[in-house]
Design a protein around this motif. Structure first.
Motif, mmCIF file in Angstrom:
data_model
loop_
_atom_site.group_PDB
_atom_site.id
_atom_site.type_symbol
_atom_site.label_atom_id
_atom_site.label_comp_id
_atom_site.label_asym_id
_atom_site.label_seq_id
_atom_site.Cartn_x
_atom_site.Cartn_y
_atom_site.Cartn_z
ATOM 1 N N GLU A 332 0.825 -1.208 0.000
ATOM 2 C CA GLU A 332 0.000 0.000 0.000
ATOM 3 C C GLU A 332 0.859 1.258 0.000
ATOM 4 O O GLU A 332 0.593 2.219 -0.742
ATOM 5 C CB GLU A 332 -0.942 0.004 1.212
ATOM 6 N N GLN A 336 1.261 4.109 -3.009
ATOM 7 C CA GLN A 336 1.085 5.544 -2.776
ATOM 8 C C GLN A 336 2.289 6.337 -3.287
ATOM 9 O O GLN A 336 2.134 7.407 -3.891
ATOM 10 C CB GLN A 336 0.872 5.803 -1.278
ATOM 11 N N GLN A 337 3.498 5.791 -3.059
ATOM 12 C CA GLN A 337 4.717 6.457 -3.543
ATOM 13 C C GLN A 337 4.719 6.542 -5.066
ATOM 14 O O GLN A 337 5.099 7.557 -5.656
ATOM 15 C CB GLN A 337 5.949 5.680 -3.061
ATOM 16 N N GLN A 340 2.085 9.202 -6.207
ATOM 17 C CA GLN A 340 2.508 10.579 -5.933
ATOM 18 C C GLN A 340 3.744 10.963 -6.726
ATOM 19 O O GLN A 340 3.831 12.062 -7.272
ATOM 20 C CB GLN A 340 2.765 10.739 -4.429
#
Length: 488
Positions: A332, A336-337, A340
């Motif tokens: 997860e 997200q990394q 973004q």
């Protein structure tokens, strides 16, 4: 609009008027928007990226050799006070290059193809010549002027590079590509500098034959002189031969060194070709023995491997696949990394299992910002299939990238490597050793081919060995002469 162009022209005039510097080699005034301090900063910034991307080749005796010769040559160059650094990078490609501020790099591939110290010294002088003549700074200055004049061009499919940090670094290093005049000037400086430290620059001319033969072996189409950023190897051979003779006379140089045997003994055992521990392709499957994974390569796709990433692409360039290590301690967090870091919008996502390994799959898009849409009407929406796979303490990020219009055509192609990523357990692949160059004495006078055959060299290696030795297979060799062989 008229006032705008007047202001723009005044800006350019001011830049041209206030940004001239004396070239250390020619003594002439050049347009230079990059100071020496900026050159040093550029080199310091680029060096870690280059080392991380290619890796260093661990051979203390070779490293000591190039450092010693590099410092000796730098001392007689036109810019002796720069903080030069000389490094061998772990790449099989036959190449040497330099970046501003005094950083010079040789691949282990080119070190394996030199047959004496004088050949090495000529190429070393050529690369130092790029630095002393400030070729990189000149290219950067031209680029800056082009941007001021609002005539900066576009690279094909630049949006693909936004997904790969290494690709972005590559775009930032475009100023390292020199023109033919720069290459000719560096050839001249290579002759001058290598002669000054006592080497026969005629050997540098001979090395161009090796480059020419290697290009013919790879099937590369010959590029007409007027189309190429480098003069042709044949032209360079003729020019450097004349320059070497002139340098000997001008510098009253006698007893110039070649040092064939000492160089060959020094490279005995150097890795030749790909190093399996860094990953290798066999029968359309990529294997990584150290990290113990494997995945299939799409049929007909080219693969480029480096310590930072694996890239794959079809010949038409309509798609790109990239394998990197993801950041984050969980799937997860890694997802997200990725979202973004690449400024993408997730269209679909789900947790999946890949051959028993926990994974996270996403389909995402990157749309151009409104300003980019106005400036670049043809910019297309980019769509990516992304698999994050947790294995062996790492999270692997496999991305398949293309335009939204082409995504459905490539979706199944992308899925192949992603869904067939698995643990590598085959002992043959895990324990694969690299080929190495071994230096052997000729046991009986005859042809090079006869000498190689006496050491059970494979027939498939004969062409490579003739190029490696800088000879033709029917050239005569004498008993006791040292030659290169390949140990598999």
């Amino acid at each position: 609009m008229k006032r705008y162009f007047i202001a723009l022209n005044l800006t350019v005039v001011l830049l041209l008027t206030n940004s001239c510097a004396t070239n250390p080699v020619t003594g002439k005034r050049d347009i230079m928007l990059v100071s020496e301090g900026q050159e040093l900063a550029m080199g310091k910034e680029s060096d870690p990226q280059i080392v991380a991307s290619l890796g260093l080749y661990n051979d203390p005796k070779l490293q000591s050799f190039i450092t010693e010769k590099g410092k000796a040559m730098a001392a007689v160059s036109h810019r002796p006070d720069l903080p030069y650094e000389f490094k061998i990078v772990d790449s099989p490609v036959i190449n040497a290059f330099a970046v501003p501020g005094g950083y010079v790099y040789f691949t282990r591939g080119i070190m394996a193809h030199f047959n004496n110290e004088a050949e090495f010294a000529g190429v070393l002088g050529h690369e130092i010549g790029h630095i002393t003549a400030r070729h990189s700074a000149q290219q950067q200055s031209k680029s800056m002027l082009a941007q001021v004049g609002l005539i900066a061009g576009m690279v094909v499919s630049p949006q693909f590079g936004q997904f790969a940090e290494a690709a972005q670094q590559g775009l930032g290093m475009l100023f390292l590509k020199f023109g033919r005049d720069d290459e000719r000037e560096s050839d001249r400086l290579g002759v001058e500098y290598s002669t000054k430290i006592g080497y026969d620059a005629q050997e540098m001319a001979g090395f161009f034959h090796t480059l020419e033969r290697e290009g013919e072996k790879s099937g590369a189409a010959e590029i007409p002189n007027f189309m190429s950023t480098h003069p042709s190897p044949g032209e360079r051979y003729e020019t450097v031969s004349k320059l070497a003779a002139q340098a000997k006379q001008k510098l009253n140089a006698t007893n110039l060194k070649v040092n064939r045997d000492s160089y060959l003994r020094m490279i005995d055992g150097i890795i030749y070709g790909e190093d399996p521990k860094q990953g290798f392709v066999e029968n359309n499957v990529f294997y990584h023995p150290v990290m113990k994974f494997q995945f299939p390569v799409p049929a007909g796709w080219a693969l480029q491997n480096s310590p930072q990433q694996v890239q794959m692409a079809p010949k038409d360039g309509r798609a790109l696949m990239i394998l990197t290590l993801a950041q984050g301690t969980s799937l997860e967090a890694a997802a997200q990394q990725v979202v973004q870091g690449n400024q993408i919008t997730v269209l679909e996502s789900k947790q999946v299992s890949v051959n028993g390994l926990p994974a996270f799959a996403m389909v995402a898009e990157q749309r151009p910002q409104q300003q980019q849409q106005q400036q670049q009407q043809q910019t297309q929406v980019i769509r990516a299939l992304i698999y994050l796979i947790q294995y062996g303490g790492n999270i692997y990020n496999l991305m398949g990238i293309t335009t939204a219009n082409d995504f459905n055509s490539f979706a199944n192609v992308f899925s192949g490597p992603m869904q067939n990523f698995r643990q590598l357990t085959d002992p043959d692949k895990l324990n694969r050793q690299p080929a190495r160059i071994r230096i052997k004495p000729v046991t009986q006078s005859g042809t090079l081919q006869q000498a190689l055959t006496s050491y059970q060299s494979r027939s498939a290696d004969m062409q490579d060995l003739s190029i490696l030795n800088g000879m033709e297979l029917n050239d005569r060799v004498e008993k006791g002469m040292l030659i290169k062989t390949i140990q598999h």
